[in-house]
Every structure is written in C-alpha cells, then in structure tokens.
Design a protein around this motif. Structure first.
Motif, PDB file in Angstrom:
ATOM      1  N   LEU A 102       0.828  -1.204   0.000  1.00 12.03           N
ATOM      2  CA  LEU A 102       0.000   0.000   0.000  1.00 12.03           C
ATOM      3  C   LEU A 102       0.864   1.256   0.000  1.00 12.03           C
ATOM      4  O   LEU A 102       0.594   2.214  -0.744  1.00 12.03           O
ATOM      5  CB  LEU A 102      -0.920  -0.006   1.226  1.00 12.03           C
ATOM      6  CG  LEU A 102      -1.753   1.256   1.474  1.00 12.03           C
ATOM      7  CD1 LEU A 102      -2.635   1.583   0.275  1.00 12.03           C
ATOM      8  CD2 LEU A 102      -2.602   1.103   2.733  1.00 12.03           C
ATOM      9  N   LEU A 103       1.917   1.263   0.811  1.00 14.07           N
ATOM     10  CA  LEU A 103       2.770   2.448   0.904  1.00 14.07           C
ATOM     11  C   LEU A 103       3.581   2.661  -0.372  1.00 14.07           C
ATOM     12  O   LEU A 103       3.909   3.800  -0.723  1.00 14.07           O
ATOM     13  CB  LEU A 103       3.696   2.324   2.113  1.00 14.07           C
ATOM     14  CG  LEU A 103       2.982   2.319   3.475  1.00 14.07           C
ATOM     15  CD1 LEU A 103       3.983   2.158   4.605  1.00 14.07           C
ATOM     16  CD2 LEU A 103       2.154   3.583   3.660  1.00 14.07           C
ATOM     17  N   ASP A 104       3.898   1.592  -1.070  1.00 17.31           N
ATOM     18  CA  ASP A 104       4.574   1.724  -2.365  1.00 17.31           C
ATOM     19  C   ASP A 104       3.642   2.396  -3.367  1.00 17.31           C
ATOM     20  O   ASP A 104       4.072   3.212  -4.192  1.00 17.31           O
ATOM     21  CB  ASP A 104       4.999   0.341  -2.864  1.00 17.31           C
ATOM     22  CG  ASP A 104       5.744   0.392  -4.184  1.00 17.31           C
ATOM     23  OD1 ASP A 104       6.522   1.346  -4.394  1.00 17.31           O
ATOM     24  OD2 ASP A 104       5.545  -0.515  -5.015  1.00 17.31           O
ATOM     25  N   LYS A 105       2.368   2.070  -3.268  1.00 19.50           N
ATOM     26  CA  LYS A 105       1.374   2.660  -4.171  1.00 19.50           C
ATOM     27  C   LYS A 105       1.086   4.116  -3.808  1.00 19.50           C
ATOM     28  O   LYS A 105       0.979   4.982  -4.686  1.00 19.50           O
ATOM     29  CB  LYS A 105       0.077   1.846  -4.094  1.00 19.50           C
ATOM     30  CG  LYS A 105      -1.035   2.321  -5.010  1.00 19.50           C
ATOM     31  CD  LYS A 105      -2.327   1.541  -4.788  1.00 19.50           C
ATOM     32  CE  LYS A 105      -2.165   0.087  -5.160  1.00 19.50           C
ATOM     33  NZ  LYS A 105      -3.461  -0.648  -5.114  1.00 19.50           N
ATOM     34  N   ALA A 106       0.979   4.399  -2.504  1.00 20.15           N
ATOM     35  CA  ALA A 106       0.588   5.737  -2.055  1.00 20.15           C
ATOM     36  C   ALA A 106       1.764   6.698  -1.937  1.00 20.15           C
ATOM     37  O   ALA A 106       1.604   7.914  -2.054  1.00 20.15           O
ATOM     38  CB  ALA A 106      -0.125   5.638  -0.706  1.00 20.15           C
ATOM     39  N   GLY A 107       2.969   6.171  -1.697  1.00 17.25           N
ATOM     40  CA  GLY A 107       4.142   7.006  -1.460  1.00 17.25           C
ATOM     41  C   GLY A 107       4.358   7.236   0.026  1.00 17.25           C
ATOM     42  O   GLY A 107       3.401   7.420   0.780  1.00 17.25           O
TER      43      GLY A 107
ATOM     44  N   GLU B 232      10.122  11.451   7.585  1.00 20.81           N
ATOM     45  CA  GLU B 232      11.572  11.286   7.434  1.00 20.81           C
ATOM     46  C   GLU B 232      12.008   9.898   7.886  1.00 20.81           C
ATOM     47  O   GLU B 232      11.734   9.481   9.010  1.00 20.81           O
ATOM     48  CB  GLU B 232      12.313  12.336   8.266  1.00 20.81           C
ATOM     49  CG  GLU B 232      13.827  12.215   8.154  1.00 20.81           C
ATOM     50  CD  GLU B 232      14.556  13.151   9.100  1.00 20.81           C
ATOM     51  OE1 GLU B 232      15.633  12.771   9.596  1.00 20.81           O
ATOM     52  OE2 GLU B 232      14.045  14.256   9.347  1.00 20.81           O
ATOM     53  N   LEU B 233      12.705   9.211   7.008  1.00 24.02           N
ATOM     54  CA  LEU B 233      13.266   7.909   7.359  1.00 24.02           C
ATOM     55  C   LEU B 233      14.651   8.112   7.959  1.00 24.02           C
ATOM     56  O   LEU B 233      15.540   8.665   7.313  1.00 24.02           O
ATOM     57  CB  LEU B 233      13.353   7.012   6.121  1.00 24.02           C
ATOM     58  CG  LEU B 233      12.026   6.630   5.454  1.00 24.02           C
ATOM     59  CD1 LEU B 233      12.280   5.742   4.247  1.00 24.02           C
ATOM     60  CD2 LEU B 233      11.105   5.936   6.439  1.00 24.02           C
TER      61      LEU B 233
ATOM     62  N   THR C 217      10.572  -4.993  -1.130  1.00 26.59           N
ATOM     63  CA  THR C 217      11.995  -4.723  -1.357  1.00 26.59           C
ATOM     64  C   THR C 217      12.233  -3.259  -1.715  1.00 26.59           C
ATOM     65  O   THR C 217      13.205  -2.636  -1.270  1.00 26.59           O
ATOM     66  CB  THR C 217      12.531  -5.629  -2.482  1.00 26.59           C
ATOM     67  OG1 THR C 217      12.231  -6.991  -2.172  1.00 26.59           O
ATOM     68  CG2 THR C 217      14.029  -5.485  -2.632  1.00 26.59           C
ATOM     69  N   LYS C 218      11.328  -2.692  -2.511  1.00 28.85           N
ATOM     70  CA  LYS C 218      11.467  -1.298  -2.944  1.00 28.85           C
ATOM     71  C   LYS C 218      11.402  -0.334  -1.756  1.00 28.85           C
ATOM     72  O   LYS C 218      12.201   0.599  -1.648  1.00 28.85           O
ATOM     73  CB  LYS C 218      10.356  -0.965  -3.950  1.00 28.85           C
ATOM     74  CG  LYS C 218      10.602   0.311  -4.747  1.00 28.85           C
ATOM     75  CD  LYS C 218       9.421   0.646  -5.647  1.00 28.85           C
ATOM     76  CE  LYS C 218       9.138  -0.449  -6.641  1.00 28.85           C
ATOM     77  NZ  LYS C 218       8.017  -0.071  -7.555  1.00 28.85           N
ATOM     78  N   ILE C 219      10.452  -0.579  -0.843  1.00 27.57           N
ATOM     79  CA  ILE C 219      10.311   0.301   0.327  1.00 27.57           C
ATOM     80  C   ILE C 219      11.496   0.138   1.270  1.00 27.57           C
ATOM     81  O   ILE C 219      12.068   1.123   1.761  1.00 27.57           O
ATOM     82  CB  ILE C 219       8.992   0.012   1.071  1.00 27.57           C
ATOM     83  CG1 ILE C 219       7.784   0.413   0.223  1.00 27.57           C
ATOM     84  CG2 ILE C 219       8.964   0.730   2.416  1.00 27.57           C
ATOM     85  CD1 ILE C 219       7.637   1.895  -0.001  1.00 27.57           C
ATOM     86  N   ILE C 220      11.902  -1.102   1.527  1.00 27.58           N
ATOM     87  CA  ILE C 220      13.029  -1.352   2.434  1.00 27.58           C
ATOM     88  C   ILE C 220      14.304  -0.678   1.924  1.00 27.58           C
ATOM     89  O   ILE C 220      15.101  -0.140   2.699  1.00 27.58           O
ATOM     90  CB  ILE C 220      13.250  -2.868   2.602  1.00 27.58           C
ATOM     91  CG1 ILE C 220      12.184  -3.464   3.514  1.00 27.58           C
ATOM     92  CG2 ILE C 220      14.626  -3.160   3.195  1.00 27.58           C
ATOM     93  CD1 ILE C 220      12.301  -4.958   3.691  1.00 27.58           C
ATOM     94  N   SER C 221      14.492  -0.694   0.615  1.00 27.83           N
ATOM     95  CA  SER C 221      15.722  -0.133   0.041  1.00 27.83           C
ATOM     96  C   SER C 221      15.813   1.381   0.219  1.00 27.83           C
ATOM     97  O   SER C 221      16.881   1.971   0.027  1.00 27.83           O
ATOM     98  CB  SER C 221      15.813  -0.485  -1.446  1.00 27.83           C
ATOM     99  OG  SER C 221      14.783   0.147  -2.185  1.00 27.83           O
TER     100      SER C 221
END
Length: 427
Positions: free
Chosen positions: A287-292, A296-297, A323-327
């Motif tokens: 969901l977060l990959d879709k929404a953005g 701050e990380l 994988t995309k979000i973790i990276s």
C-alpha cells in the motif's frame, strides 16, 4: 454462495483439467523445495501432477506411497511462477485433497494435530498455550517457535479501536486491519501489529482494527478441510462488508503475512462471488509503495538478508513492493540470499510433520546467513518467523535478529525526525 459439496466437486473438476496443461518440461523442478531436498521426481510438481492425474482418472489407487509424496508438498506455489504453460499447481493439489477427503488429511496430520487446530481457535486457550509451549514436553516444535518469538505487546489493547492520523496530517484513506485474537500467529507477533498501525497512521491512513475477525482459513484449506475454510471465508467477508458499509473502507491491510493475504485473495473463488478483492487486499508496504511514503526515514545501521514469503511472492505478488520500500531506508546494507525465492519449509507445521526434509530445505539458507554475517533476517510471514526462531536456536545463531519489513520501516521512522511518532498508540 456455494456449499461444501459443490466446492469439492468443482475443485476436483478444475484440478483434473489443470493436469492436462502440464507439458512435462521440468522448469518447475529447480524451484521446488522438496525436490531440491530429496532429488526424487515424485517429490516434484511434475511428479505430483502425474500422480494426481493418474489418481483422478482411476489408473492408480491411493496407496501409502502416493499419500506420502502428496503430503510432502509444502504448497508454496513457487512452481506456478516458473511454469511457461501457466499450470496452476495449487488447483491440482487441492483436487487431490478434495478427492481423497479424510484419507490424505489424516495421513499428513495426526489426530493430536487436528485436535490442536480445533482447540486453538479460542483466544483464551491460545494465550495459555503460548505461555507454556516453550517448556512443556510433547508440544509441537512449530508451536514452540511461536512461543519463543512471542512479543510483549498485548493484542487486546488495539482490537476494537480506530487510530486516526495526527492533527494537521491529511487523511489519505481508511483501512481495515486484518488481525485476530483467535489465531496463534497474531497473538504471538503483536509488535508487528503495533508497528503496522504506527506506520500507516503516520502515512495518513485511518486504521480500523476490528475485534470480530477470525482465522483466515489458510491452515484448513491446505489440510483439505474445505468446509471449515468456506465457513471462515463467509464469516470474514461478512465482517469486511459490515465495516465497509459503516465506515467506507479503501483497503483491507494484512500485516506481513503472505499466507493470510493469499487466502483472502482466494475468497472470491471459494464463495463464487466477484467483489474486487484483488484490488482491496494489500500488504502494508504494498500500500505504501502505491501511495508514497510520508515523513523522514532515519538511519538503521544493519546488515540484513531477506527471505521472501512464498505466498506473498507467488500469489499476492507483493514482494517487489516490500523490497522497494526497504531499500529506501538509509544505513541498511542489504545482502540477498541466493535462495530468497525458494520456500524455507515452514508452512503448515511442515517441520513437525517432515523434520528431515524441512532441515534439508532450510540448512543451505542457514549456511548463507553465516557466510554473509547478517545482523538480521527479514521475513514476510508469521509462520516463517516461528520456524526460523526454532532454526536459529538449533544452530546457536541467536545473535541474528528476526524482523518483519514493517518493523524495519517502523524502526526507521523512530530514528528520523518525526515528532509524536512513538506516541501514536496511546496506552
């Protein structure tokens, strides 16, 4: 809605039709965890398809040897993603269970295991079982794994509550969280639930956590108890519809449990309905990959490896988003396992039912972790975490942390400049 009898008949017909799509090319063999462990053709998808086709057409009888090879399947469904002909192997193994009925179920799952499944539907009994499982003799190792990896947070505290984004943050959507206290996985891995709520709320999602949900039904589906799986699917869809009508739900989020998410995606087939579940049922990071991402990380200085959940990868198709979000998390050093896309052998109490094969499946992954000197192994399944908790203990690797992707993201938010983040769940 279809009946249990209609479902079994449909599964047998569908499975038999699927067997004729197999062209025996063998592309599935190197992706199959049991074939890689035994090098036995009858422990491969191709071999099992041949056996099931012969069984359903009356050319062979259900001998003990046949039951053994069918029961050895982990039902990871990795072969489906490798098949150039698009064979849905899961339909074939389900047809075998539907055709053989209790004969295959009773062969693979002894009476005390079947009784245990019935007992641990009760939240009270689950709590009791988790409190004593790590020390009592005779308790299945998989149950001990849940007890050993149990978190301190209390699931009951968040059930029945609504969590809204902080004042000043725009609301980007409303989600229903699938967790339940009638499941040993969710009662033991509660830190994941808390992390999921924090991450989603900080990203602008209102999170509703129902108290009513029950088990997704995956364990019953995989052991051939289709009537129970059907009953749970009907019940959970009713809960979803109730909240959708009352609140207006954009998504149903399943926190890092590929097996649960995959089972939800099977509900339409099970119930004979079409309500667009494929678009609504999502993993947190999907969901977060879709929404953005919002916020701050902060840096998380850690060397990690990832073991993909079979059903998150092969059915939900969400592993790329994870994988995309973790990276995006600064400070991480990601060292991938060469066999990250191959099952670890955790599903359906497999380590208890087939301990030798389960150990042969997971041992190469253990060797890789040692070689990579990973600080943490990131897992996308609650069942996998229980299995890995036992495995790391067995090989004296307790220095390696076991974490979920959402927990890693939660840790990054805590390390960043995000005032109020830690206090999103008020006690």
């Amino acid at each position: 809605m279809i009946s249990g009898g209609e479902l079994r008949k449909g599964l047998i017909e569908e499975g038999l039709n699927e067997t004729y799509k197999c062209v025996h090319c063998g592309f599935c063999l190197p992706t199959c965890p049991t074939y890689r462990a035994t090098w036995d053709e009858t422990d491969s998808p191709r071999g099992r398809i041949y056996l099931v086709k012969a069984l359903l057409t009356g050319r062979i009888q259900p001998t003990e040897s046949l039951l053994e090879h069918l029961d050895r399947c982990v039902i990871c469904r990795r072969c489906e993603t490798a098949c150039p002909s698009g064979v849905m192997y899961s339909k074939i193994i389900e047809a075998a269970y539907a055709y053989l009925g209790d004969k295959l179920t009773n062969y693979g799952y002894p009476w005390h295991v079947r009784t245990g499944f019935k007992l641990i539907e009760s939240p009270t009994i689950i709590k009791l079982a988790l409190s004593v499982s790590s020390s009592l003799p005779g308790i299945p190792e998989h149950m001990k794994g849940f007890a050993r990896s149990r978190d301190e947070e209390k699931l009951d505290y968040v059930l029945g509550r609504v969590f809204k984004p902080p004042v000043g943050k725009p609301t980007r959507g409303r989600v229903l969280l699938f967790v339940t206290n009638s499941c040993v996985a969710w009662q033991s891995h509660t830190h994941l639930v808390y992390a999921t709520i924090r991450v989603l709320v900080w990203n602008g999602f209102e999170v509703i956590v129902p108290r009513e949900f029950k088990c997704c039904g995956a364990p019953y589906m995989h052991m051939g108890n289709f009537n129970k799986a059907l009953e749970l699917a009907k019940y959970n869809i009713d809960v979803l519809n109730k909240y959708a009508n009352e609140y207006g739900i954009d998504y149903l989020v399943v926190p890092d449990s590929g097996g649960c998410q995959a089972q939800w995606l099977e509900y339409e087939k099970l119930l004979g309905i079409n309500i667009g579940l494929r678009q609504k049922i999502v993993n947190t990071l999907q969901l977060l990959d879709k929404a953005g991402l919002v916020g701050e990380l902060g840096p998380v200085k850690m060397r990690i490896s990832i073991q993909h959940s079979c059903h998150l990868m092969n059915v939900a198709k969400a592993h790329d988003s994870v994988t995309k979000i973790i990276s995006k998390i600064p400070g991480l050093e990601i060292k991938g396992l060469e066999t990250a896309d191959i099952c670890c052998g955790a599903g359906m109490m497999y380590p208890d039912r087939h301990p030798d094969i389960a150990d042969r499946i997971i041992r190469p992954k253990v060797d890789e972790l040692i070689k990579l000197k990973s600080d943490a192994l990131i897992l996308e399944s609650v069942t996998c975490k229980a299995h890995w908790a036992n495995t790391l203990r067995k090989y004296n690797l307790n220095n390696i942390k076991l974490m979920y992707p959402t927990e890693l993201l939660d840790l990054s938010y805590m390390a960043g400049t995000n005032p109020g983040y830690r206090d999103l769940i008020k006690y």
